[in-house]
Design an enzyme around this catalytic site. Structure first.
Site, short mmCIF file in Angstrom:
data_model
loop_
_atom_site.label_atom_id
_atom_site.label_comp_id
_atom_site.label_asym_id
_atom_site.label_seq_id
_atom_site.Cartn_x
_atom_site.Cartn_y
_atom_site.Cartn_z
N HIS A 1 -10.97 20.21 -10.89
CA HIS A 1 -11.78 19.06 -11.02
C HIS A 1 -13.01 19.14 -9.89
O HIS A 1 -13.08 20.28 -9.59
CB HIS A 1 -10.71 18.17 -9.89
CG HIS A 1 -11.01 16.81 -9.75
ND1 HIS A 1 -11.93 16.77 -8.53
CD2 HIS A 1 -10.48 15.63 -10.43
CE1 HIS A 1 -11.53 14.90 -9.23
NE2 HIS A 1 -10.73 14.64 -9.86
N ASP B 1 -4.81 23.74 -5.37
CA ASP B 1 -4.59 21.87 -5.48
C ASP B 1 -4.29 21.77 -6.63
O ASP B 1 -3.55 21.89 -7.54
CB ASP B 1 -6.64 21.49 -6.30
CG ASP B 1 -6.78 20.50 -7.09
OD1 ASP B 1 -5.47 19.90 -6.73
OD2 ASP B 1 -7.63 20.26 -7.04
N GLN C 1 -2.30 17.62 -9.81
CA GLN C 1 -1.44 17.60 -10.57
C GLN C 1 -0.29 17.75 -10.68
O GLN C 1 0.37 17.92 -11.92
CB GLN C 1 -2.69 17.40 -11.72
CG GLN C 1 -3.54 16.92 -11.95
CD GLN C 1 -4.06 15.54 -12.29
OE1 GLN C 1 -2.54 15.17 -12.78
NE2 GLN C 1 -4.46 14.86 -11.87
N LYS D 1 -1.10 10.51 -6.27
CA LYS D 1 -0.58 11.31 -7.57
C LYS D 1 0.97 12.03 -7.19
O LYS D 1 1.88 12.03 -8.14
CB LYS D 1 -1.35 12.44 -7.19
CG LYS D 1 -2.77 11.85 -7.40
CD LYS D 1 -3.34 13.03 -8.70
CE LYS D 1 -4.82 12.81 -8.34
NZ LYS D 1 -5.54 11.76 -9.47
N CYS E 1 -13.54 14.05 -14.08
CA CYS E 1 -14.49 15.02 -12.39
C CYS E 1 -13.81 16.02 -13.28
O CYS E 1 -14.14 17.39 -12.06
CB CYS E 1 -13.74 14.73 -12.01
SG CYS E 1 -13.66 12.49 -11.26
N1 7TS Z 1 -8.26 17.25 -7.99
C1 7TS Z 1 -7.48 17.60 -9.21
C2 7TS Z 1 -6.63 18.21 -9.96
C3 7TS Z 1 -7.18 16.42 -9.40
O1 7TS Z 1 -7.10 15.52 -10.44
C4 7TS Z 1 -7.79 14.97 -8.05
C5 7TS Z 1 -8.22 13.69 -9.47
C6 7TS Z 1 -8.53 15.74 -7.62
C7 7TS Z 1 -8.48 16.99 -7.24
C8 7TS Z 1 -8.89 14.29 -6.78
O2 7TS Z 1 -7.77 14.09 -6.30
P1 7TS Z 1 -8.05 12.43 -4.75
O3 7TS Z 1 -7.05 12.78 -4.84
O4 7TS Z 1 -8.81 13.35 -3.59
O5 7TS Z 1 -9.19 11.97 -5.20
N2 7TS Z 1 -8.39 13.65 -10.59
C9 7TS Z 1 -8.77 12.24 -11.06
C10 7TS Z 1 -8.04 12.43 -12.73
O6 7TS Z 1 -7.64 13.22 -13.11
N3 7TS Z 1 -8.17 11.04 -12.67
O7 7TS Z 1 -9.25 10.80 -11.02
C11 7TS Z 1 -8.31 10.99 -10.44
#
Ligand code: 7TS
Length: 410
Positions: A128, A205, A208, A231, A369
């Site tokens: 990401h 990270d 997910q 999440k 992303c």
């Molecule tokens: N890393 C991964 C693997 C992610 O899926 C996401 C968000 C992030 C980092 C960033 O997370 P945040 O909570 O700081 O925004 N992924 C997604 C997605 O797949 N669709 O919308 C956000």
């Protein structure tokens, strides 16, 4: 019927999530965008309402009952997260705004103090953006380099390539536990073992991963682990950074302000102990408490049965996708979570997404992303259906029925 399914009562679980009763564009909602954010059980919504109705106060500061109550619940949530990750202590659990901020904190504080010209930071080609860009920013400031560990056409990390890339100049290996765009589960235990051989630090990270199964940071022996509350059935605006104590102790503070200090004077300021050294300013107190409620919710669940149910949804959906003319799966690694990315011949993912939404089916479309891996595959993006334990086989059928109807427009 399979034993795991018989253990998992999906209708009972669905009743805990009020939004699943929503009607969207005249159709009962089919929410298949769980990788973007998960829905919230009533217990999480109640925790937020209860906090603002009964406990609202600033933490660690007030000399009154509400402040004590808010502080106790806030710190209690930290203990719940420590338990959830099996961290060695609560001081190693830092609140952030999310995964993105957690990685930025490590890149800025650890990275700027440790990296120098010629050092290498390895990330995977399917990361990401939030696990690429913060490292590029710190590389620009320090003269270090960011390099991508190759990923093959199925979405599998090339472990032999990683082994070849590793040398003593590699100071950090930062990889996703699970790819948000492809669903690949990375063999992070092996990644960590390889990185250790050259003395590199490892950040995982977990954005997910945490919604699917419990994580044990001590067993993994990673240096940092980050995730977002939203999440894992908690609220937006809150995240967690776990770090090894000796690293967190040695890292300089990131943001300055209230709470992170021990004593401030114009002669010099000293900093607070862990975890407060990294928690400047008033945090999202309600959000933190609600994350605690989300973890309580997960803990009372049979998580093995939940993930078995998700895997059945994935298998069923992928089987239908393979049988559907003109549909191509993107990401077919051997070990996946319940994320299905795909393309439909002769259509743009965004148009398909729009037409699905018209029928009440919520998916995400685009590059998710993760532009580098999309570029490698030579595609602008995908249609992504990401399933959670509250989804049903009937909803998978609704996805494919809606897809067939959408195709009539092309
Ligand atoms: N890393 C991964 C693997 C992610 O899926 C996401 C968000 C992030 C980092 C960033 O997370 P945040 O909570 O700081 O925004 N992924 C997604 C997605 O797949 N669709 O919308 C956000």
């Amino acid at each position: 019927m399979n034993k795991a399914v018989s253990l998992f009562d999906v209708e009972r679980v669905r009743a805990d999530f009020p939004i699943l009763r929503e009607i969207v564009n005249g159709h009962p909602l089919v929410y298949l965008d769980n990788a973007a954010t998960t829905q919230k059980p009533q217990a999480v919504i109640d925790a937020i309402v209860h906090y603002y109705s009964h406990d609202n106060s600033n933490v660690h500061r007030g000399a009154h009952t509400l402040a004590a109550r808010a502080t106790e619940k806030f710190e209690n949530a930290r203990a719940k997260v420590a338990g959830f990750l099996n961290a060695g202590s609560t001081e190693q659990i830092l609140w952030t705004r999310g995964t993105t901020e957690g990685i930025n904190l490590v890149a800025s504080s650890w990275g700027r103090s440790q990296l120098k010209e010629g050092d290498r930071v390895l990330v995977s080609a399917m990361e990401h953006h939030s696990n690429i860009v913060p490292w590029q920013m710190v590389a620009e400031a320090t003269g270090a380099r960011v390099e991508a560990i190759p990923v093959d056409g199925t979405g599998t990390l090339d472990m032999a390539a990683l082994q070849n890339m590793l040398d003593e100049r590699v100071k950090m290996v930062s990889v996703g536990h699970v790819s948000n765009a492809l669903g690949t589960v990375n063999p992070i235990q092996d990644v960590i073992a390889l990185a250790r051989q050259v003395g590199a630090r490892v950040l995982i990270d977990g954005a997910q991963a945490v919604s699917h199964w419990p994580v044990d940071v001590q067993a993994l022996d990673c240096d940092f682990y980050v995730f977002s509350a939203h999440k894992v059935f908690g609220p937006t605006g809150v995240g967690v950074l776990y770090g090894k104590r000796e690293l967190l102790e040695a890292m300089p503070p990131w943001q300055g302000g209230g709470e992170m200090i021990e004593r401030v004077s114009f002669q010099g300021t000293t900093y607070n102990q862990l975890p407060y050294k990294f928690e400047a300013g008033t945090p999202d107190i309600a959000g933190v408490i609600a994350l605690g409620a989300a973890l309580d919710y997960l803990n009372q669940m049979d998580r093995a049965a939940a993930v078995a149910h998700e895997q059945q949804l994935l298998e069923y959906a992928q089987t239908l996708a393979r049988q559907e003319p003109g549909v191509t799966l993107v990401g077919e690694a051997a070990h996946k979570v319940s994320v299905m990315s795909f393309l439909v011949d002769g259509t743009h993912p965004n148009d398909v997404g729009f037409l699905l939404d018209q029928q009440g089916v919520a998916v995400r479309t685009g590059h998710h992303c993760a532009q580098p891996i999309m570029e490698q595959y030579g595609i602008p993006g995908t249609i992504r259906a990401s399933f959670s334990f509250y989804n049903t086989m009937a909803e998978v059928d609704r996805l494919f029925a809606a897809l067939r109807k959408a195709r009539e427009f092309f």
